[in-house]
Design a protein around this motif. Sequence first.
Motif, PDB file in Angstrom:
ATOM      1  N   MET A 100      44.463  49.136   5.356  1.00 40.83           N
ATOM      2  CA  MET A 100      45.551  48.464   4.701  1.00 40.83           C
ATOM      3  C   MET A 100      46.857  48.813   5.404  1.00 40.83           C
ATOM      4  O   MET A 100      46.942  49.817   6.090  1.00 40.83           O
ATOM      5  N   LEU A 101      47.846  47.959   5.194  1.00 37.40           N
ATOM      6  CA  LEU A 101      49.170  48.173   5.774  1.00 37.40           C
ATOM      7  C   LEU A 101      50.151  48.536   4.670  1.00 37.40           C
ATOM      8  O   LEU A 101      50.141  47.923   3.597  1.00 37.40           O
ATOM      9  N   VAL A 102      50.998  49.525   4.933  1.00 39.68           N
ATOM     10  CA  VAL A 102      52.019  49.939   3.976  1.00 39.68           C
ATOM     11  C   VAL A 102      53.372  49.918   4.668  1.00 39.68           C
ATOM     12  O   VAL A 102      53.524  50.432   5.772  1.00 39.68           O
ATOM     13  N   ASN A 103      54.354  49.319   3.994  1.00 38.18           N
ATOM     14  CA  ASN A 103      55.726  49.292   4.482  1.00 38.18           C
ATOM     15  C   ASN A 103      56.608  49.803   3.347  1.00 38.18           C
ATOM     16  O   ASN A 103      56.590  49.240   2.252  1.00 38.18           O
ATOM     17  N   GLU A 104      57.354  50.865   3.596  1.00 40.68           N
ATOM     18  CA  GLU A 104      58.248  51.452   2.597  1.00 40.68           C
ATOM     19  C   GLU A 104      59.692  51.237   3.018  1.00 40.68           C
ATOM     20  O   GLU A 104      60.032  51.407   4.182  1.00 40.68           O
ATOM     21  N   ARG A 105      60.534  50.867   2.019  1.00 41.34           N
ATOM     22  CA  ARG A 105      61.974  50.713   2.262  1.00 41.34           C
ATOM     23  C   ARG A 105      62.723  51.366   1.112  1.00 41.34           C
ATOM     24  O   ARG A 105      62.402  51.124  -0.051  1.00 41.34           O
TER      25      ARG A 105
END
Length: 96
Positions: free
Chosen positions: A1-6
């Motif tokens: 899975m891909l995770v992008n945190e901002r």
Amino acid sequence: MLVNERQTPEGLLVAVCDEDVLGETFESDDVSLTVNEEFYGGETVGDDAVIDSLARATVANIVGTQAVELAIEEGFIDEANVLEVGSTLHAQLLWM
């Protein structure tokens, strides 16, 4: 899975998606969902990292069968609140 945190003024925004849905558009009735690289593209991680990110999230957008099912299994998402959009699943999480 891909995770992008901002980090946002409102807290941590987390975008999670299955790798195979990145770049795809899903449609169902009046709903159209595009899983674009800019928002969902991020680091490829395993289940534990996804769980950690969701546990710290203020808001999360989750797309893909594997990602949504993990969020359900871990108690982040109630299955009754999951949307089926075309051939994939979508859920949103908001902690208040």
